[in-house]
Design an enzyme around this catalytic site. Structure first.
Site, PDB file in Angstrom:
ATOM      1  N   ASP A 287       7.248  15.781  12.433  1.00 51.76           N
ATOM      2  CA  ASP A 287       6.756  15.163  13.660  1.00 51.76           C
ATOM      3  C   ASP A 287       6.295  16.279  14.595  1.00 51.76           C
ATOM      4  O   ASP A 287       7.115  17.025  15.131  1.00 51.76           O
ATOM      5  CB  ASP A 287       7.860  14.343  14.336  1.00 51.76           C
TER       6      ASP A 287
ATOM      7  N   ALA B 134       6.517   0.735   9.070  1.00 47.61           N
ATOM      8  CA  ALA B 134       5.926   1.006  10.390  1.00 47.61           C
ATOM      9  C   ALA B 134       4.697   0.136  10.621  1.00 47.61           C
ATOM     10  O   ALA B 134       4.779  -0.916  11.258  1.00 47.61           O
ATOM     11  CB  ALA B 134       5.585   2.486  10.517  1.00 47.61           C
ATOM     12  N   ARG B 135       3.562   0.553  10.090  1.00 47.17           N
ATOM     13  CA  ARG B 135       2.328  -0.212  10.229  1.00 47.17           C
ATOM     14  C   ARG B 135       1.470  -0.029   8.984  1.00 47.17           C
ATOM     15  O   ARG B 135       1.383   1.068   8.416  1.00 47.17           O
ATOM     16  CB  ARG B 135       1.530   0.259  11.461  1.00 47.17           C
TER      17      ARG B 135
ATOM     18  N   ASP C 197       6.559  -2.980   3.681  1.00 38.85           N
ATOM     19  CA  ASP C 197       6.862  -4.143   4.513  1.00 38.85           C
ATOM     20  C   ASP C 197       5.666  -4.511   5.384  1.00 38.85           C
ATOM     21  O   ASP C 197       5.646  -5.589   5.971  1.00 38.85           O
ATOM     22  CB  ASP C 197       8.078  -3.844   5.401  1.00 38.85           C
TER      23      ASP C 197
ATOM     24  N   GLU D 204      -2.587  -8.594   6.809  1.00 40.81           N
ATOM     25  CA  GLU D 204      -1.436  -9.472   6.649  1.00 40.81           C
ATOM     26  C   GLU D 204      -1.828 -10.906   6.985  1.00 40.81           C
ATOM     27  O   GLU D 204      -2.524 -11.133   7.977  1.00 40.81           O
ATOM     28  CB  GLU D 204      -0.290  -9.007   7.556  1.00 40.81           C
TER      29      GLU D 204
ATOM     30  N   HIS E 154       6.677  -8.231   6.302  1.00 35.58           N
ATOM     31  CA  HIS E 154       6.842  -7.679   7.655  1.00 35.58           C
ATOM     32  C   HIS E 154       8.175  -8.142   8.256  1.00 35.58           C
ATOM     33  O   HIS E 154       8.226  -8.686   9.360  1.00 35.58           O
ATOM     34  CB  HIS E 154       5.674  -8.100   8.549  1.00 35.58           C
ATOM     35  N   ILE E 155       9.262  -7.872   7.527  1.00 38.74           N
ATOM     36  CA  ILE E 155      10.578  -8.371   7.933  1.00 38.74           C
ATOM     37  C   ILE E 155      11.587  -7.265   8.203  1.00 38.74           C
ATOM     38  O   ILE E 155      12.767  -7.547   8.431  1.00 38.74           O
ATOM     39  CB  ILE E 155      11.164  -9.310   6.861  1.00 38.74           C
ATOM     40  N   ALA E 156      11.173  -6.006   8.196  1.00 36.33           N
ATOM     41  CA  ALA E 156      12.136  -4.914   8.355  1.00 36.33           C
ATOM     42  C   ALA E 156      12.968  -5.071   9.620  1.00 36.33           C
ATOM     43  O   ALA E 156      14.173  -4.822   9.623  1.00 36.33           O
ATOM     44  CB  ALA E 156      11.416  -3.568   8.359  1.00 36.33           C
TER      45      ALA E 156
END
Length: 317
Positions: free
Chosen positions: A171, A234-235, A259, A264, A283-285
């Protein structure tokens, strides 16, 4: 005052707003009915959205009487923040409300990769007893690479350390003495390439921006170990999906847990859905009962604060 909720929101948050005297209109499918939504917007003092509602200049222009927009989650790529600033429209997000759930999703993905119990169960039910085939491996001493070292990554690292994993992170916005390095014990990698090269699992925890779109692609995927997995909660769009498919199909990468997708829900005929070792979830994380209750209650509280002239601790704009 009137509040419009355009996507899924847990009941306790809605009831909390109604108990404070607000009129709350709730249609969890409204984000997919754009024309109807735009016509409704002028009636409302506050709007609560999730990730599907496109909050763009057209939306903001229609929402001429709104005083605040609440985001049920933390991702902001569906909200034009610059346009919101121009209109002095406060935007608040559910800061860290689902971080624990996402962290646990990452752990679940790594455990599933190392010990695929659902596959073993299905095989046994077919009449087999193949103990050698289902011999897995330990997470202990494996290396987890975190792309992004924010709050969710910090919580993932704590759990991975409890399993005896080595944790590294990349990062460029994290300083050497930030808590995720000094207190959580994540070893910083100098470059993304270094992280991909050293990791047995790579977990993505960055927002989708021009700088992160397709940051993992055919140029750096070959750096990864052939037994490694990518986990993206994340995305969609941070990992180049077609490049990922080709890497897995060619044996250069063991698989992935996605995820989130660029489009989507998953498109019919998607190559991703045809590769068994690329595991998909809708997309359920961050979608656990506990996280969604926290998210709903936090946004309800902060929307109420703004509508009553108080500052929000979760303001993004």
């Amino acid at each position: 005052m009137k509040i419009l909720v355009t996507e899924l929101m847990w009941d306790d948050g809605i009831e909390a707003l109604r108990k404070k005297g607000y009129t709350v209109d709730y249609d969890m499918e409204l984000s997919r009915k754009r024309d109807e939504l735009l016509q409704m917007l002028p009636e409302y003092d506050a709007l609560i959205v999730r990730n599907e509602t496109r909050v763009d200049p057209e939306f903001l222009e229609a929402a001429k009487n709104a005083k605040v927009i609440g985001r049920l989650g933390v991702g902001l790529d569906n909200i034009d923040l610059e346009a919101a600033k121009v209109r002095n429209m406060p935007v608040i997000s559910a800061k860290n409300a689902n971080a624990t759930s996402v962290a646990e999703y990452v752990m679940a993905a790594m455990l599933d990769a190392s010990r695929p119990l659902s596959d073993a169960d299905a095989d046994v039910r077919r009449g087999n007893w193949d103990r050698k085939f289902f011999t897995g491996y330990e997470l202990h001493n494996r290396t987890l690479g975190l792309v992004g070292m924010g709050e969710i990554a910090h919580r993932v690292a704590k759990r991975a350390h409890a399993f005896g994993m080595n944790v590294i992170g990349y990062d460029p916005f994290v300083a050497p003495f930030d808590h995720v390095v000094q207190e959580t014990g994540v070893h910083p990698a100098e470059t993304l390439d270094e992280l991909l090269d050293e990791s047995d699992f790579v977990s993505v925890h960055v927002p989708l921006t021009k700088g992160t779109k397709h940051m993992i692609n055919k140029d750096n995927l070959p750096l990864m170990k052939s037994h490694a997995y990518i986990i993206n909660s994340a995305r969609g769009g941070i990992v180049h999906e077609q490049d990922l498919v080709e890497a897995v199909q060619s044996g250069k990468l063991a698989g992935a847990y996605l995820d989130v997708l660029e489009t989507e829900p998953v498109e019919k005929g998607s190559q991703l859905a045809k590769v068994e070792s690329i595991r998909l979830s809708p997309h359920i994380a961050g979608l656990t009962d506990e996280a969604q209750s926290r998210t709903a209650m936090l946004i309800a509280r902060e929307v109420d604060n703004v509508l009553n002239g108080r500052k929000s601790i979760c303001a993004v704009v």
